[in-house]
Design an enzyme around this catalytic site. Structure first.
Site, PDB file in Angstrom:
ATOM      1  N   SER A  48       0.892  -1.161   0.000  1.00 40.25           N
ATOM      2  CA  SER A  48       0.000   0.000   0.000  1.00 40.25           C
ATOM      3  C   SER A  48       0.929   1.208   0.000  1.00 40.25           C
ATOM      4  O   SER A  48       2.125   1.067   0.302  1.00 40.25           O
ATOM      5  CB  SER A  48      -0.837   0.000   1.285  1.00 40.25           C
ATOM      6  OG  SER A  48      -1.413   1.273   1.522  1.00 40.25           O
ATOM      7  N   TYR A  82      -1.721  -1.523  10.241  1.00 39.29           N
ATOM      8  CA  TYR A  82      -1.709  -1.529   8.768  1.00 39.29           C
ATOM      9  C   TYR A  82      -0.367  -1.019   8.248  1.00 39.29           C
ATOM     10  O   TYR A  82       0.287  -1.672   7.433  1.00 39.29           O
ATOM     11  CB  TYR A  82      -2.857  -0.651   8.259  1.00 39.29           C
ATOM     12  CG  TYR A  82      -3.147  -0.807   6.785  1.00 39.29           C
ATOM     13  CD1 TYR A  82      -3.615  -2.019   6.266  1.00 39.29           C
ATOM     14  CD2 TYR A  82      -2.994   0.259   5.897  1.00 39.29           C
ATOM     15  CE1 TYR A  82      -3.903  -2.166   4.912  1.00 39.29           C
ATOM     16  CE2 TYR A  82      -3.282   0.128   4.545  1.00 39.29           C
ATOM     17  CZ  TYR A  82      -3.743  -1.088   4.056  1.00 39.29           C
ATOM     18  OH  TYR A  82      -4.022  -1.227   2.715  1.00 39.29           O
TER      19      TYR A  82
END
Ligand code: NAD
Length: 253
Positions: free
Chosen positions: A141, A154
């Site tokens: 990401s 995350y």
């Protein structure tokens, strides 16, 4: 066709970015193995690839379960004799800052975002070496290359994906196996539904995206699929160990 007859395995291919990448690989001639834990959406993607004239099959797989990853890789090798492309895409987002995330959320992030990529790559690598090469794309990401909002589980796991990708790349380049990380920013898929709810709905998130992203909009899954196609095809033949960031400028603003 860029991927004629290549055998491609895509985890989390039942929706969103994984689905868009799988459809594009199918269009480019690959045989696409759709590995999603949701069997219904997996079969729907298979049907869409076939309807467009491509080849695909589904192997329902929950990547949080080692035995299911093992089954995915071994059945694909048994049936097709090789894996040319492995796109480790399935992932989860556990929101929150340090004091808000519990240990279970951290463990789950590690298990699905990092460990599953590690295990699938580990199991596919010997056949890639034996056949003279292959391509692995690990979805990270842009949260794997910068830090913003409260997302400790995350961001930490996605940074680990980038680090692991670089380590795999440097170790296996001599076998002609290329390994790169895909780092999308905001992409309009169901993945963001929990964050949208947390933000207070669609209008609030649209405002957030307009103010936070230099290009003032989301990406479509198809825009990210263009990056996937680049990474899995010979178009990126001299590229390994890199993090391809596609985020409308968010991480450099
Ligand atoms: P999505 O929600 O549209 O699709 C995710 C798919 O993965 C679903 O079909 C779901 O059933 C499947 N899945 C979930 N857990 C699984 C598991 N344990 N095993 C197998 N399949 C599983 O999501 P998306 O937008 O394609 O995003 C998924 C990946 O992309 C994640 O790794 C995420 O971190 C990354 N990503 C997404 C965005 C974004 O804005 N959408 C941005 C950056 C990175």
């Amino acid at each position: 066709m860029l991927l004629k007859d290549r055998i491609a395995v895509v985890t989390g291919a039942g929706s969103g970015i994984g689905r868009a990448g799988a459809l594009m690989m199918g269009k480019e001639g690959a045989v696409v193995i759709i590995a999603d834990r949701d069997a219904v959406s997996g079969e729907a993607v298979v049907a869409a690839i076939r309807a467009a004239g491509g080849r695909a099959e589904a192997v329902a797989t929950d990547v949080s379960d080692d035995a299911q990853i093992d089954h995915l890789i071994s059945t694909t090798l048994d049936k097709h004799g090789r894996i040319d492309i492995l796109h480790n895409h399935a992932g989860i987002q556990v929101g929150g800052a340090l004091t808000e995330v519990d240990s279970e959320g951290m463990d789950a992030s590690w298990r699905i975002n990092v460990r599953a990529h590690f295990l699938a790559a580990k199991l596919a690598m010997p056949s890639m070496i034996e056949q003279g090469g292959g391509v692995i794309v690990n979805t990270a990401s842009n949260s794997g290359v910068f830090y913003d909002r409260e997302m400790i589980a995350y961001a930490t796991s996605k940074h680990a994906v980038v680090a692991m990708t670089r380590q795999m790349a440097v170790d296996y380049a001599k076998y002609n196996v290329r390994v790169n990380a895909l780092c999308p920013g905001w992409v309009d898929t169901p993945f963001n539904d929990p964050f949208i709810a947390q933000m207070g709905g669609r209008a609030a998130i649209e405002n957030y995206v307009r103010t936070k992203i230099p290009m003032k909009r989301w990406a479509s899954a198809e825009e990210i699929a263009e990056g996937i196609l680049f990474l899995v095809s010979d178009r990126s033949s001299f590229m390994t160990g890199q993090a391809l960031v596609i985020d409308g400028g968010e991480s450099i603003a």
